[in-house]
Scaffold this motif. Structure first.
Motif, PDB file in Angstrom:
ATOM      1  N   PHE A   1      -7.507   1.754  -2.757  1.00  0.00           N
ATOM      2  CA  PHE A   1      -6.297   2.616  -2.170  1.00  0.00           C
ATOM      3  C   PHE A   1      -5.406   1.473  -3.462  1.00  0.00           C
ATOM      4  O   PHE A   1      -6.415   1.797  -4.528  1.00  0.00           O
ATOM      5  N   ARG A   2      -4.105   2.329  -3.226  1.00  0.00           N
ATOM      6  CA  ARG A   2      -2.755   2.117  -4.889  1.00  0.00           C
ATOM      7  C   ARG A   2      -2.026   1.206  -3.858  1.00  0.00           C
ATOM      8  O   ARG A   2      -1.975   1.520  -3.094  1.00  0.00           O
ATOM      9  N   ILE A   3      -2.071   0.559  -4.791  1.00  0.00           N
ATOM     10  CA  ILE A   3      -0.585  -0.502  -4.545  1.00  0.00           C
ATOM     11  C   ILE A   3       0.034  -0.328  -5.246  1.00  0.00           C
ATOM     12  O   ILE A   3       0.418  -0.466  -6.911  1.00  0.00           O
ATOM     13  N   ALA A   4       1.999  -0.662  -5.211  1.00  0.00           N
ATOM     14  CA  ALA A   4       2.917  -0.657  -5.991  1.00  0.00           C
ATOM     15  C   ALA A   4       2.988  -2.195  -5.768  1.00  0.00           C
ATOM     16  O   ALA A   4       3.812  -3.041  -4.885  1.00  0.00           O
TER      17      ALA A   4
ATOM     18  N   GLN B   1      11.483  -1.039 -11.379  1.00  0.00           N
ATOM     19  CA  GLN B   1      10.832  -0.990 -11.531  1.00  0.00           C
ATOM     20  C   GLN B   1       9.646  -0.842 -10.685  1.00  0.00           C
ATOM     21  O   GLN B   1       9.641  -2.141 -10.389  1.00  0.00           O
ATOM     22  N   ALA B   2       8.491  -0.161 -10.611  1.00  0.00           N
ATOM     23  CA  ALA B   2       7.258  -0.529  -9.871  1.00  0.00           C
ATOM     24  C   ALA B   2       6.045  -0.049 -10.936  1.00  0.00           C
ATOM     25  O   ALA B   2       6.173   0.783 -11.860  1.00  0.00           O
ATOM     26  N   ASP B   3       4.846  -0.622 -10.791  1.00  0.00           N
ATOM     27  CA  ASP B   3       3.981  -0.554 -11.222  1.00  0.00           C
ATOM     28  C   ASP B   3       2.631  -0.020 -10.563  1.00  0.00           C
ATOM     29  O   ASP B   3       2.393  -0.919  -9.340  1.00  0.00           O
ATOM     30  N   PHE B   4       1.580   1.110 -10.778  1.00  0.00           N
ATOM     31  CA  PHE B   4       0.401   1.564  -9.749  1.00  0.00           C
ATOM     32  C   PHE B   4      -0.195   0.967  -9.861  1.00  0.00           C
ATOM     33  O   PHE B   4      -0.886   1.560 -10.965  1.00  0.00           O
ATOM     34  N   PHE B   5      -1.105   0.616  -8.964  1.00  0.00           N
ATOM     35  CA  PHE B   5      -2.341   0.062  -9.388  1.00  0.00           C
ATOM     36  C   PHE B   5      -3.547   0.251  -8.350  1.00  0.00           C
ATOM     37  O   PHE B   5      -3.511   0.366  -6.840  1.00  0.00           O
ATOM     38  N   ASP B   6      -4.320   0.842  -8.467  1.00  0.00           N
ATOM     39  CA  ASP B   6      -5.868   1.946  -8.114  1.00  0.00           C
ATOM     40  C   ASP B   6      -6.697   0.149  -7.738  1.00  0.00           C
ATOM     41  O   ASP B   6      -6.897  -0.331  -8.854  1.00  0.00           O
ATOM     42  N   ILE B   7      -6.847   0.404  -6.514  1.00  0.00           N
ATOM     43  CA  ILE B   7      -7.654  -0.927  -5.818  1.00  0.00           C
ATOM     44  C   ILE B   7      -9.417  -0.010  -5.631  1.00  0.00           C
ATOM     45  O   ILE B   7      -8.919   0.787  -4.589  1.00  0.00           O
ATOM     46  N   VAL B   8     -10.583  -0.799  -5.832  1.00  0.00           N
ATOM     47  CA  VAL B   8     -11.924  -0.710  -5.107  1.00  0.00           C
ATOM     48  C   VAL B   8     -12.280  -1.840  -3.553  1.00  0.00           C
ATOM     49  O   VAL B   8     -12.132  -2.996  -4.373  1.00  0.00           O
ATOM     50  N   ALA B   9     -11.978  -1.919  -2.517  1.00  0.00           N
ATOM     51  CA  ALA B   9     -13.006  -2.337  -2.014  1.00  0.00           C
ATOM     52  C   ALA B   9     -14.092  -2.166  -1.428  1.00  0.00           C
ATOM     53  O   ALA B   9     -14.362  -1.323  -0.921  1.00  0.00           O
TER      54      ALA B   9
ATOM     55  N   LEU C   1       2.231  -5.503   2.990  1.00  0.00           N
ATOM     56  CA  LEU C   1       1.609  -6.208   1.999  1.00  0.00           C
ATOM     57  C   LEU C   1       0.670  -6.787   1.711  1.00  0.00           C
ATOM     58  O   LEU C   1       0.253  -7.226   2.817  1.00  0.00           O
ATOM     59  N   ILE C   2      -0.009  -6.727   0.699  1.00  0.00           N
ATOM     60  CA  ILE C   2      -1.249  -7.164   0.737  1.00  0.00           C
ATOM     61  C   ILE C   2      -1.295  -8.257  -0.511  1.00  0.00           C
ATOM     62  O   ILE C   2      -0.714  -7.723  -1.514  1.00  0.00           O
ATOM     63  N   ALA C   3      -2.953  -9.200  -0.887  1.00  0.00           N
ATOM     64  CA  ALA C   3      -2.445  -9.304  -2.227  1.00  0.00           C
ATOM     65  C   ALA C   3      -4.237  -9.585  -2.215  1.00  0.00           C
ATOM     66  O   ALA C   3      -4.988  -9.362  -1.272  1.00  0.00           O
ATOM     67  N   VAL C   4      -4.567  -9.343  -3.371  1.00  0.00           N
ATOM     68  CA  VAL C   4      -5.326  -8.865  -4.079  1.00  0.00           C
ATOM     69  C   VAL C   4      -6.352  -9.304  -5.097  1.00  0.00           C
ATOM     70  O   VAL C   4      -5.106 -10.373  -5.747  1.00  0.00           O
ATOM     71  N   ASP C   5      -7.413  -9.898  -4.807  1.00  0.00           N
ATOM     72  CA  ASP C   5      -7.799 -11.411  -6.330  1.00  0.00           C
ATOM     73  C   ASP C   5      -9.304  -9.860  -6.265  1.00  0.00           C
ATOM     74  O   ASP C   5      -9.664  -9.869  -5.722  1.00  0.00           O
ATOM     75  N   GLY C   6      -9.376  -9.762  -8.116  1.00  0.00           N
ATOM     76  CA  GLY C   6     -10.471  -9.065  -8.305  1.00  0.00           C
ATOM     77  C   GLY C   6     -10.741  -8.810 -10.147  1.00  0.00           C
ATOM     78  O   GLY C   6     -10.131 -10.259 -10.629  1.00  0.00           O
TER      79      GLY C   6
ATOM     80  N   LEU D   1       0.861  -1.582  -0.246  1.00  0.00           N
ATOM     81  CA  LEU D   1      -0.007  -0.374   0.044  1.00  0.00           C
ATOM     82  C   LEU D   1       0.948   0.999  -0.024  1.00  0.00           C
ATOM     83  O   LEU D   1       1.825   1.362   0.920  1.00  0.00           O
ATOM     84  N   VAL D   2       0.705   2.349  -0.423  1.00  0.00           N
ATOM     85  CA  VAL D   2       1.619   3.568  -0.730  1.00  0.00           C
ATOM     86  C   VAL D   2       0.882   4.480  -0.219  1.00  0.00           C
ATOM     87  O   VAL D   2       1.652   6.003   0.804  1.00  0.00           O
ATOM     88  N   ALA D   3      -0.073   4.455   0.362  1.00  0.00           N
ATOM     89  CA  ALA D   3      -1.123   5.271   1.585  1.00  0.00           C
ATOM     90  C   ALA D   3      -2.045   4.782   2.045  1.00  0.00           C
ATOM     91  O   ALA D   3      -2.536   2.630   2.087  1.00  0.00           O
ATOM     92  N   ASP D   4      -1.788   4.969   3.447  1.00  0.00           N
ATOM     93  CA  ASP D   4      -3.427   4.618   4.591  1.00  0.00           C
ATOM     94  C   ASP D   4      -4.858   4.116   3.527  1.00  0.00           C
ATOM     95  O   ASP D   4      -5.059   5.350   3.743  1.00  0.00           O
ATOM     96  N   PRO D   5      -5.187   3.448   3.787  1.00  0.00           N
ATOM     97  CA  PRO D   5      -7.117   3.301   3.660  1.00  0.00           C
ATOM     98  C   PRO D   5      -7.234   4.124   4.441  1.00  0.00           C
ATOM     99  O   PRO D   5      -7.731   3.980   5.816  1.00  0.00           O
TER     100      PRO D   5
END
Length: 161
Positions: free
Chosen positions: A29-32, A45-53, A70-75, A11-15
């Motif tokens: 939230f956004r993850i790297a 290098q890192a890629d940044f992804f926006d996530i909605v829960a 560190l977080i795992a997301v399936d969506g 996570l790049v910031a607190d959700p």
């Protein structure tokens, strides 16, 4: 058709938990996510992804994760159109989380992260939670046996396969 996204990153910031006007919990939230390769002489290098829960998954994320976790997301990957305050049309592409889970990394009381297997509950989009399975036991090494544990097979015998 298939639309499935599985990501693991930090996570790049607190959700921040928000509530819709109809009382449904949501967080964005956004993850790297580090790329798996590095060019010679270059930095990783890192890629940044926006996530909605939504619903219980949103509450689970806000309760258990913070910046750097560190977080795992399936969506599923979704796109939506919106208009900015100055009237420009924009497109947002984001992952709508179906399942969010711990990755096995734990935070200790000092705020630092350590490795290890976590048996923490995992929230899913349907409001339930699961316990991560125990790791499989390692098989015994063959070096503990002796030559008497094996039979010699004749070479002229027909093999069953």
């Amino acid at each position: 058709m298939i639309n499935r996204v599985i990501l693991m990153g930090r996570l790049v910031a607190d959700p921040e938990l928000k509530t819709t006007t109809s009382g449904i919990s949501v967080t964005s939230f956004r993850i790297a996510v580090d790329r798996s390769y590095v060019k010679a002489g270059a930095e990783r290098q890192a890629d940044f992804f926006d996530i909605v829960a939504w619903r219980s998954s949103a509450e689970f994320v806000c309760r258990n994760f913070s910046k750097g976790s560190l977080i795992a997301v399936d969506g599923q990957l979704q796109s939506r159109q919106y208009q900015t305050k100055d009237g420009q049309n924009r497109t947002a592409i984001e992952v709508v989380a179906d399942n969010v889970s711990f990755t096995g990394e734990r935070r200790d009381n000092s705020g630092t992260y350590g490795g290890g297997y976590s048996q923490a509950p995992r929230a899913n989009a349907y409001g339930g939670s699961q316990i991560a399975p125990e790791p499989a036991p390692q098989p015994a090494a063959y070096s503990a046996g002796s030559a008497d544990d094996f039979q010699v097979m004749p070479l002229d015998d027909d093999l069953p396969f």
